[in-house]
Scaffold this active site. Sequence first.
Site, PDB file in Angstrom:
ATOM      1  N   HIS A   1       0.849  -1.193   0.000  1.00  0.00           N
ATOM      2  CA  HIS A   1       0.000   0.000   0.000  1.00  0.00           C
ATOM      3  C   HIS A   1       0.878   1.234   0.000  1.00  0.00           C
ATOM      4  O   HIS A   1       1.857   1.295   0.730  1.00  0.00           O
ATOM      5  CB  HIS A   1      -0.903  -0.011   1.239  1.00  0.00           C
ATOM      6  CG  HIS A   1      -2.048   0.946   1.153  1.00  0.00           C
ATOM      7  ND1 HIS A   1      -1.869   2.306   1.176  1.00  0.00           N
ATOM      8  CD2 HIS A   1      -3.377   0.729   1.034  1.00  0.00           C
ATOM      9  CE1 HIS A   1      -3.065   2.894   1.076  1.00  0.00           C
ATOM     10  NE2 HIS A   1      -3.985   1.968   0.994  1.00  0.00           N
TER      11      HIS A   1
ATOM     12  N   ARG B   1      -6.055  10.031  -0.756  1.00  0.00           N
ATOM     13  CA  ARG B   1      -5.771  10.368  -2.147  1.00  0.00           C
ATOM     14  C   ARG B   1      -7.063  10.485  -2.930  1.00  0.00           C
ATOM     15  O   ARG B   1      -7.206  11.345  -3.791  1.00  0.00           O
ATOM     16  CB  ARG B   1      -4.850   9.317  -2.773  1.00  0.00           C
ATOM     17  CG  ARG B   1      -3.377   9.565  -2.447  1.00  0.00           C
ATOM     18  CD  ARG B   1      -2.506   8.392  -2.884  1.00  0.00           C
ATOM     19  NE  ARG B   1      -2.837   7.189  -2.146  1.00  0.00           N
ATOM     20  CZ  ARG B   1      -3.057   5.998  -2.688  1.00  0.00           C
ATOM     21  NH1 ARG B   1      -2.961   5.830  -3.980  1.00  0.00           N
ATOM     22  NH2 ARG B   1      -3.368   4.963  -1.924  1.00  0.00           N
TER      23      ARG B   1
END
Lengths: 611, 245
Positions: free
Chosen positions: A257, A273
Amino acid sequence: MQTVYTDFLVVGAGLAGERAAVEAAEAGFSVVCLSLVPARRSHSSAAQGGMQASLGNSVMGEGDCPDVHFADTVKGSDWGCDQEVARLFADTAPIEMRRLAHWGVPWNRVVPGKSIYYKGGKQYEKVEAEEKEGLIMARSFGGTAKWRTCYTSDGTGHAVMCTMDNRCAEKGVEVHDKTEAIALLQDGETCFGVVARCLRTGELRVYLSKATMIAAGGFGRIYPNTTNAVICDGGAHTMCVGTGVVPMGNMEAVQFHPTGIVPTDILVTEGCRGDGGTLLDVDEKRFMHIYEPEKAELASRDVVSRWMTHHMREGHGVKSPYGEHLWLDIRHLGAEHITGKLREVYEICTSFLGVDPIHQLIPVRPTHHYSMGGVRTNKDGAAYGLKGLFAAGEAACWDMHGFNRLGGNSLAETVVAGGIIGRKVAEYLEGCETEFKTGLINDEVGRQQARIEALISGANGSENVYKVRAAMQEALHKGANIFRTQEGLEKCVAELQEALIRAKKVGLRSNGKGVNPELAAALKLEGQVKLALMIAYGALMRTESRGSHNREDFPARNDRDWLTRTLAYWKKPEDTLPTLEYEPATTVVEIPPGDRGYGHSQIISADDKKE
Amino acid sequence: MSRLLKLNIFRYNPEDELSMPHMQEFVLEETDSMTLFIALNRIREEQDPSLQFDFCCRAGICGSCGMVINGRPGLACHTKTRDLPGEITLLPLPVFKLVGDLSVDTGTWFREMYTKTESWIHTNKIFDPTALEERMDNKDAVAIYELERCVECGCCIAACGTARLREDFLGAAALNRVARFLIDPRDERTDRDYYEIIGNDMGIFGCMGLLACEDVCPKHLPLQNQLGFLRRKMGITSIKRLFRK
Ligand SMILES: Cc1cc2nc3c(=O)[nH]c(=O)nc-3n(C[C@H](O)[C@H](O)[C@H](O)COP(=O)(O)OP(=O)(O)OC[C@H]3O[C@@H](n4cnc5c(N)ncnc54)[C@H](O)[C@@H]3O)c2cc1C
Ligand code: SF4
Ligand code: SF4
Ligand code: FES
């Protein structure tokens, strides 16, 4: 010794296990779930971001439908998934999200009117439709064409887990928490339960069942740096590996990740994000748009993690006592957004880093996150190799994720797969008569007791369980990480083989009485090293790059030779390497292999096959 | 030069006939960004592998690691050693059954709570998989989630004077749970139904209102408001009941 009988035994009380349990209980069967911790502490509750389902309620999700979700999932998997399963998943996800709403999940809902959102650090405006007011809202996530991720603030997993566990309580599903399954009861053909260890007293207990499901989550803790909870240690997988007949699918597919915080590797959600956060380098400059002009920070996780690592290798990382890292910037989202929709992120940053993300940058680096591999099942969730054994959730390789899973697709998988496979289990139970072979049960219990005694007395040696475990973790970290090479993998396999020899010689330093955590760690260590070898050896043999599996010496995705799923067996206990077999990645092809639209695009086409 | 930490830890293994409850001292060198999660794991791996404690997410989101830290219930993974003095005393949470050392059985306690409060949506509506989801005001959704954030760590129960005195007291976490369903438009229970569950000394009228619970809640749940809200609601319900009789 206590023996518990039930129709359906579920090893694991996370979302996948409990969803399947509800389905079987509603069909009238008795169900017991085992769990290391109270159900709500399962790792499902740590998921912050959300779950994908193509409801298309948000204006940014307009035109979304299962077909688009399906296409995103197949591309996300880098064509490594079973397309029949991905289709089943995409079609069912909207129904399951609505069902969760009916059961009590407080999904964030559409608020009509103007609002602002961010993308790539820039501000945009959107207007939500009047007629959608009060329907389930969605947010953006990496690798998706539409806003499709349903959420409750940033506590989605927690909220869904609460609702699911409430539902279990209502339906009379028993959860035996603080109970650890340590061996399957099976005769090489059929599975009829497990031997478990009570984590309140240390006693062994037998669970006999007509159907057994592995829903024990991921096994990230065999890596040293991971976002996974400490209970995600693969103990239940080791039971399956130990049978010699149940294969693990695609173990080399390990997801990293992009945004684990430094130094503790606690995850801050992809929602950061998705909601418009950006990645910055040592000069506090954005860089993702250079590598991925189209998707930038919102490319899939394998791609973003790779570019981050690449960018640091090019000398743009931030130096720190814990190694290099990059920055995540969410400051422009503003205090209200950060303390509201990203509150968990805010709390993680302030409590564990002493960083205030409203005004400061968050130090992040790619870290181990998700296991695409697991107990290989068919599309009904039935495990290969043993009748009466099923698997679902992260523990399984049902295989809608292939070589990379999209954010928000795993939590959705737990409930979708749990529902579908739970119904299949109920069908299986309808026509099921089982004989429990007492001889076999006694043998297995005896074998487990002997293992425990040997560990306590040090009959096999005096290796330190924690040191051997660290050696295994280090070997994987060095050799089977984001970038892989033949040389690195060969070294990794050799080091793991050494660790395997040491694992067989572990002896306890404490007296082993009662719950004893050292004993719990020792009981699964040898199996964990075998899982690690399945990853490293599978990765060594797979001479291509696909999704999260990235071979620097074989950069192309090779559909000609590797449109396959790896099946890893540990055929005999004394073997020093797994046995690898291969099967086609998918038998149904709705979307033929092509370009993903992000990430590398070197492809050796399947059409190049020599006749 | 980093500090040497002195940790006094409660030890008792009920499954070992030779074990007696006592405090044991461990000494450990403090490192950068050390939390009690890191400290306890290091002690277990390097000094005493039998030491029992519970951690799971190590990120403050699962509620496993509640313990009494220098006299105050809190989450150990969340606690940085640099915020503590050099001498740290760790005890298991009271009220819950002891499993061993710092580990207690919160699972059984909370599971009983679900049964007592019937912690699920009560509705006669049947789910229709072919229909659109039922609409809900986003404000309601946010308000429900606000109360659903409880991680069942048990800190509020351990800090509560009433819970320590009476075993059958529901406690703040349970009352908060009731409030969560009470404000949920999907739940068809009436105030009178809730009164049956909490309109007594085991429930809302047993609470002394000293608010130790809210002080220690690591998720900063608005427990005080909920207790007040329920007390008013149940007070009114009890008056209505009197008049109806
Ligand atoms: C930090 C983090 C954030 C995430 N965020 C997201 C997200 O936003 N969206 C998304 O889609 N996915 C997310 N994921 C992934 C997703 O949360 C998991 O893949 C998913 O929750 C797994 O669910 P599960 O039901 O398969 O297993 P889990 O929830 O992990 O449950 C496993 C269960 O098995 C039990 N168990 C394990 N071993 C044994 C044994 N030997 N005996 C008995 N019981 C055992 C455990 O006690 C537990 O009850 C995230 C993952 C992490 C690590
Ligand atoms: S306010 Fe009530 S519930 Fe909270 S600690 Fe005091 S007595 Fe317990
Ligand atoms: S209300 Fe707060 S203190 Fe009490 S159990 Fe829940 S999270 Fe813990
Ligand atoms: S370990 Fe999960 S809250 Fe502390």
